[in-house]
Design a protein around this motif. Structure first.
Motif, mmCIF file in Angstrom:
data_model
loop_
_atom_site.group_PDB
_atom_site.id
_atom_site.type_symbol
_atom_site.label_atom_id
_atom_site.label_comp_id
_atom_site.label_asym_id
_atom_site.label_seq_id
_atom_site.Cartn_x
_atom_site.Cartn_y
_atom_site.Cartn_z
ATOM 1 N N GLN A 53 2.792 7.288 -14.691
ATOM 2 C CA GLN A 53 2.009 6.464 -15.605
ATOM 3 C C GLN A 53 0.529 6.540 -15.246
ATOM 4 O O GLN A 53 0.160 6.886 -14.139
ATOM 5 C CB GLN A 53 2.488 5.012 -15.567
ATOM 6 N N LYS A 54 -0.320 6.197 -16.218
ATOM 7 C CA LYS A 54 -1.764 6.227 -16.032
ATOM 8 C C LYS A 54 -2.332 4.808 -16.059
ATOM 9 O O LYS A 54 -1.848 3.947 -16.798
ATOM 10 C CB LYS A 54 -2.430 7.071 -17.127
ATOM 11 N N LYS A 55 -3.356 4.594 -15.267
ATOM 12 C CA LYS A 55 -3.916 3.254 -15.133
ATOM 13 C C LYS A 55 -4.555 2.733 -16.416
ATOM 14 O O LYS A 55 -4.654 1.523 -16.606
ATOM 15 C CB LYS A 55 -4.947 3.242 -13.996
ATOM 16 N N HIS A 56 -5.004 3.642 -17.277
ATOM 17 C CA HIS A 56 -5.663 3.191 -18.501
ATOM 18 C C HIS A 56 -4.676 2.944 -19.641
ATOM 19 O O HIS A 56 -5.048 2.325 -20.641
ATOM 20 C CB HIS A 56 -6.711 4.215 -18.951
ATOM 21 N N SER A 57 -3.432 3.412 -19.483
ATOM 22 C CA SER A 57 -2.487 3.313 -20.595
ATOM 23 C C SER A 57 -1.207 2.560 -20.257
ATOM 24 O O SER A 57 -0.420 2.259 -21.150
ATOM 25 C CB SER A 57 -2.119 4.716 -21.091
ATOM 26 N N CYS A 58 -0.969 2.234 -19.002
ATOM 27 C CA CYS A 58 0.248 1.513 -18.631
ATOM 28 C C CYS A 58 0.138 0.045 -19.042
ATOM 29 O O CYS A 58 -0.927 -0.439 -19.429
ATOM 30 C CB CYS A 58 0.497 1.627 -17.126
ATOM 31 N N SER A 59 1.250 -0.664 -18.943
ATOM 32 C CA SER A 59 1.256 -2.101 -19.229
ATOM 33 C C SER A 59 0.292 -2.820 -18.296
ATOM 34 O O SER A 59 0.273 -2.569 -17.083
ATOM 35 C CB SER A 59 2.672 -2.658 -19.049
ATOM 36 N N ILE A 60 -0.506 -3.725 -18.856
ATOM 37 C CA ILE A 60 -1.465 -4.448 -18.031
ATOM 38 C C ILE A 60 -0.748 -5.323 -17.009
ATOM 39 O O ILE A 60 -1.242 -5.545 -15.889
ATOM 40 C CB ILE A 60 -2.422 -5.295 -18.915
ATOM 41 N N ILE A 61 0.443 -5.791 -17.354
ATOM 42 C CA ILE A 61 1.224 -6.599 -16.411
ATOM 43 C C ILE A 61 1.641 -5.752 -15.215
ATOM 44 O O ILE A 61 1.511 -6.172 -14.052
ATOM 45 C CB ILE A 61 2.466 -7.199 -17.118
ATOM 46 N N ASP A 62 2.153 -4.555 -15.501
ATOM 47 C CA ASP A 62 2.553 -3.658 -14.411
ATOM 48 C C ASP A 62 1.351 -3.218 -13.589
ATOM 49 O O ASP A 62 1.445 -3.077 -12.356
ATOM 50 C CB ASP A 62 3.258 -2.426 -14.976
ATOM 51 N N LEU A 63 0.226 -2.979 -14.245
ATOM 52 C CA LEU A 63 -0.972 -2.549 -13.528
ATOM 53 C C LEU A 63 -1.378 -3.587 -12.489
ATOM 54 O O LEU A 63 -1.677 -3.250 -11.328
ATOM 55 C CB LEU A 63 -2.123 -2.318 -14.516
ATOM 56 N N ILE A 64 -1.382 -4.843 -12.901
ATOM 57 C CA ILE A 64 -1.842 -5.902 -12.002
ATOM 58 C C ILE A 64 -0.805 -6.225 -10.930
ATOM 59 O O ILE A 64 -1.124 -6.318 -9.741
ATOM 60 C CB ILE A 64 -2.190 -7.165 -12.816
ATOM 61 N N GLN A 65 0.451 -6.365 -11.348
ATOM 62 C CA GLN A 65 1.462 -6.834 -10.407
ATOM 63 C C GLN A 65 2.047 -5.718 -9.541
ATOM 64 O O GLN A 65 2.330 -5.943 -8.357
ATOM 65 C CB GLN A 65 2.591 -7.548 -11.167
ATOM 66 N N LYS A 66 2.221 -4.521 -10.105
ATOM 67 C CA LYS A 66 2.842 -3.437 -9.344
ATOM 68 C C LYS A 66 1.802 -2.525 -8.694
ATOM 69 O O LYS A 66 1.901 -2.195 -7.516
ATOM 70 C CB LYS A 66 3.761 -2.623 -10.246
ATOM 71 N N GLU A 67 0.799 -2.113 -9.479
ATOM 72 C CA GLU A 67 -0.200 -1.184 -8.951
ATOM 73 C C GLU A 67 -1.159 -1.879 -7.986
ATOM 74 O O GLU A 67 -1.468 -1.352 -6.908
ATOM 75 C CB GLU A 67 -0.972 -0.546 -10.101
ATOM 76 N N PHE A 68 -1.636 -3.062 -8.360
ATOM 77 C CA PHE A 68 -2.592 -3.771 -7.506
ATOM 78 C C PHE A 68 -1.913 -4.750 -6.554
ATOM 79 O O PHE A 68 -2.560 -5.287 -5.654
ATOM 80 C CB PHE A 68 -3.612 -4.516 -8.362
ATOM 81 N N GLY A 69 -0.613 -5.016 -6.761
ATOM 82 C CA GLY A 69 0.136 -5.865 -5.829
ATOM 83 C C GLY A 69 -0.215 -7.333 -5.892
ATOM 84 O O GLY A 69 -0.090 -8.039 -4.892
ATOM 85 N N VAL A 70 -0.633 -7.821 -7.062
ATOM 86 C CA VAL A 70 -0.979 -9.238 -7.230
ATOM 87 C C VAL A 70 0.142 -9.908 -8.023
ATOM 88 O O VAL A 70 0.342 -9.605 -9.206
ATOM 89 C CB VAL A 70 -2.321 -9.402 -7.960
ATOM 90 N N ASP A 71 0.870 -10.801 -7.399
ATOM 91 C CA ASP A 71 1.994 -11.480 -8.053
ATOM 92 C C ASP A 71 1.489 -12.671 -8.863
ATOM 93 O O ASP A 71 1.015 -13.657 -8.301
ATOM 94 C CB ASP A 71 3.003 -11.943 -7.004
#
Length: 318
Positions: A53-71
């Motif tokens: 997945q790409k950071k500009h096109s993935c789900s914003i929820i997944d970007l924040i919680q999975k990619e950036f690790g913010v629950d």
């Protein structure tokens, strides 16, 4: 525009010359494809759960919680309706815009000073000039020029050796100067990339707005960009108010591009939900999340490609 009666230059060339040109164009096309792939991969997610997945096109929820690790406590089951998914995304964005990252998190502490382009390795101008004057091939020509002068000294009635030695010496010297100027221009271009970084950035950390050095930004930071500001990193839009970004330095488009939260393409350079390092806001404001910093930005990748790219051949190399 060329005349309709003009004969294409390729028609006057032999088959071998045309074949060579086609082969050369193919090699250039491959280099262009490799460069484009490098820019595309710059946006690739790094989390194991988001491979492909790409950071500009993935789900914003997944970007924040999975990619950036913010629950943020938002769960996606996969069975949500479109309206339910939009509601969860809006909730996620609102929560994240309000809290941002923790200033004491390991990511923030480890990223201090990391948002800057690595300067190219420099060398003394005198050495650069010497290197271009006395390369391997240049030494052969200098040697040929020297032998011509020796031959003229042995027989001063034959001026051909004098002329040939002089011409060789002048050609090698001027070519060395030309190559030196090419490298100096490339070095200035690389230095210009570093000037695109603003001094300060407006971020939200620990639920509070503050200004920090732009070099301390990390992926996952929530920040605001106002009219006249330069983007200090690659950003994905969270909230936009009449934002227009001037990004001709990247895409060549003469007019500022209107940005929004949801419009994206496979190619990040064609997406309207991102702003790139070094581009500037001509109108409006936005709140965005940092997705790439420093050498990892699109501009940083372009700078790396420019630093490592082949310069055009000089006349002496043709």
């Amino acid at each position: 525009m060329a005349s309709a009666e003009a004969i294409p230059r390729e028609f006057s060339q032999g088959k071998e010359a045309i074949d060579n040109k086609i082969a050369g164009d193919g090699l250039q096309a491959k280099k262009d494809d490799d460069s484009g792939e490098a820019l595309m991969m710059a946006m690739a997610c790094e989390s194991n759960s988001m491979q492909g997945q790409k950071k500009h096109s993935c789900s914003i929820i997944d970007l924040i919680q999975k990619e950036f690790g913010v629950d943020l406590g938002i769960t996606v089951t996969g069975g949500e309706t479109e309206d339910e998914m939009k509601a969860k995304e809006s909730e996620c964005i609102a929560k994240y815009m309000e809290m941002g990252l923790s200033s004491n998190s390991q990511k923030v502490l480890a990223g201090i000073g990391g948002n800057q382009l690595t300067p190219p390795e420099g060398e003394h101008p005198c050495w650069t000039f010497w290197k271009h004057q006395f390369g391997i091939f240049s030494l052969l020509l200098w040697g040929g020029s020297f032998l011509c002068f020796i031959a003229y000294g042995l027989d001063t009635t034959d001026l051909n050796n004098l002329y040939l030695g002089s011409v060789l010496g002048v050609v090698v010297f001027l070519t060395g100067i030309f190559e030196y100027m090419q490298e100096a221009d490339a070095a200035k271009t690389m230095e210009g990339f570093a000037d695109m970084l603003p001094q300060q950035a407006n971020v939200v950390r620990d639920g509070k707005s503050s200004q920090i050095p732009a070099t301390d930004l990390v992926a996952g930071d929530v920040m605001t960009v106002n009219r006249g500001d330069k983007a200090p990193a690659d950003l994905r839009m969270l909230s936009v108010t009449n934002l227009k970004i001037e990004q001709s330095s990247l895409t060549g488009e003469p007019d500022a591009i209107a940005k929004d939260v949801n419009t994206f393409e496979e190619n990040p350079l064609e997406s309207k939900n991102v702003a790139f390092f070094g581009t500037s806001a001509e109108a409006g404001t936005c709140t965005a999340v940092v997705v790439l910093v420093g050498d990892g930005t699109i501009m940083g990748n372009i700078a790396s490609l420019a630093a490592g790219g082949d310069r055009p051949p000089t006349p002496i190399n043709l």
